[in-house]
Design an enzyme around this catalytic site. Structure first.
Site, PDB file in Angstrom:
ATOM      1  N   ASP A  43      43.656 -76.773  47.327  1.00 26.38           N
ATOM      2  CA  ASP A  43      43.721 -75.390  46.863  1.00 26.38           C
ATOM      3  C   ASP A  43      45.162 -74.912  46.737  1.00 26.38           C
ATOM      4  O   ASP A  43      45.550 -74.292  45.740  1.00 26.38           O
ATOM      5  CB  ASP A  43      42.986 -74.474  47.843  1.00 26.38           C
ATOM      6  N   LEU A  44      45.963 -75.177  47.756  1.00 29.73           N
ATOM      7  CA  LEU A  44      47.345 -74.705  47.745  1.00 29.73           C
ATOM      8  C   LEU A  44      48.151 -75.374  46.637  1.00 29.73           C
ATOM      9  O   LEU A  44      48.933 -74.721  45.933  1.00 29.73           O
ATOM     10  CB  LEU A  44      47.996 -74.954  49.101  1.00 29.73           C
TER      11      LEU A  44
END
Length: 394
Positions: free
Chosen positions: A183-184
């Site tokens: 996600d990051l």
């Protein structure tokens, strides 16, 4: 130093959870005006992802709270409560999009088309709009209609296949990372794509539809592990805390704790051997070169595993610092934020919110040297209807 480089850029944030909000928080940190559209009752899913929560101070008269998870990726945004599942709400969002430079969404493919909020519809009313879609599998392909979460892609993209203890050792098996790295990383790739599209728009006058998929990012972030496989045809194996291409490059237990030894070249290994009282090891054909150390890593690891407990961590690290041997500690979060270099860099900052009071946050690494206070994340619907509804959007 970057100082509000994106001032004047308007971002409409229809995303939630982490990948999309991480991107839009980057844009807000760089000076963009970000309006986050949230459901009037539920808001962003992560508002409820706690504990821990930051509660409104006693006597404030407000019952709202901010979860730590929501705080990490939503600072500097304005929150408007609009239910775009209704015709009136969808029309409001279209009006917001008419004046926006960027729109970020992370719904399943086709979801926003049902409300007239898809790229083709909004492009017709705002040809300059940069429209970013973040999905699990992308806008096309046999799995495009499926949802996906970070954990799924840590496994599906290959990361977990070589993360964890090797077979035959205690605790063997695939292991996820302790933070949502896909996600990051997706949020960071998305940020770069948005900035590139805004730059391209200066030349073309037109926006773009950006298709960023968590699966694509998960595969790309394998980096040297993917390249190792493509070059050799051999699947990388789980190696615990060891590095697949450098040795010794892993965690060792000292007499009173752990440290990370990070030897990146042969001269560093020679200096380490001198500190360890074994200078001849650096001339041993089994260990003289990095390739040889990788080939004979089990024997080298056994030797060092026996050696490190003979001294305290401070004794080792003081000697390493004096000799220029790379090493690192394994900090808990309290140790991280108490570290003098972390404090010197101003990585922990506190924002002031008119209701919630002091909100602790981590500074964006892009804003090193930035001396302006960070803005706090918003309460649900804080800027609507009197602040930033469709009718009053500046």
């Amino acid at each position: 130093m970057l100082h509000r480089a994106l001032e004047g850029v308007r971002v409409l944030d229809l995303s939630r959870i982490l990948a999309g909000p991480w991107c839009t928080q980057n844009l807000a940190d760089l000076g963009a005006e970000v309006t986050k559209v949230e459901h009037p009752e539920r808001g962003d899913d992560t508002r409820g992802w706690g504990p821990p929560y930051l509660e409104a101070p006693e006597g404030s008269g407000d019952t709202q709270r901010l979860s730590g998870y929501f705080i990490c990726c939503n600072r500097g945004k304005r929150s408007v409560a609009i239910d775009y599942g209704t015709p009136e709400g969808a029309a409001q969002v279209r009006e917001l999009a008419r004046a926006a430079d960027v729109l970020v969404e992370n719904y399943k493919v086709g979801t926003l088309r049902r409300y007239g909020l898809d790229y083709d519809t909004l492009k017709a009313i705002n040809p300059r709009l940069v429209y970013l879609s973040v999905t699990g599998f992308g806008q096309s392909g046999p799995m495009a209609d499926k949802p996906g979460y970070d954990y799924v892609f840590q496994g599906m993209g290959g990361l977990m296949s070589y993360t964890g203890q090797p077979d035959g050792t205690p605790g063997a098996g695939p292991l996820r990372t302790g933070v949502a790295v896909v996600d990051l990383s997706t949020g960071m790739y998305a940020t770069s794509a948005v900035l590139a599209a805004l730059y391209q728009r200066q030349a073309t006058g037109l926006g773009a539809h950006l298709d960023i998929a968590l699966l694509d990012v998960a595969v790309a972030m394998n980096a040297n592990q993917a390249a190792n496989y493509l070059v050799s045809g051999q699947n990388p194996q789980r190696s615990g805390n060891a590095h697949p291409n450098c040795a010794p490059y892993e965690v060792f237990r000292c007499a009173d704790g752990h440290l990370i030894l990070a030897i990146g070249n042969d001269s560093q290994f020679a200096r380490f051997c001198a500190v360890a009282g074994m200078p001849g090891l650096a001339q041993d054909p089994c260990y003289a070169t990095n390739s040889a150390r990788i080939e004979h890593l089990p024997a080298l690891r056994t030797l060092l595993t026996d050696l490190f407990p003979t001294r305290t961590r401070a004794a080792w690290t003081d000697a390493f610092d004096a000799a220029g041997v790379p090493w690192g500690p394994i900090h808990t979060m309290d140790e991280v934020f108490a570290h003098p270099q972390v404090q010197h860099r101003g990585l922990m900052q506190v924002a002031e919110h008119p209701v919630m009071g002091r909100v602790p946050m981590v500074r964006n690494p892009m804003l090193a040297g930035h001396d302006l206070p960070l803005p706090a994340p918003p309460l649900l619907g804080e800027h609507s209807p009197a602040g930033c509804t469709a009718r009053s959007y500046p």
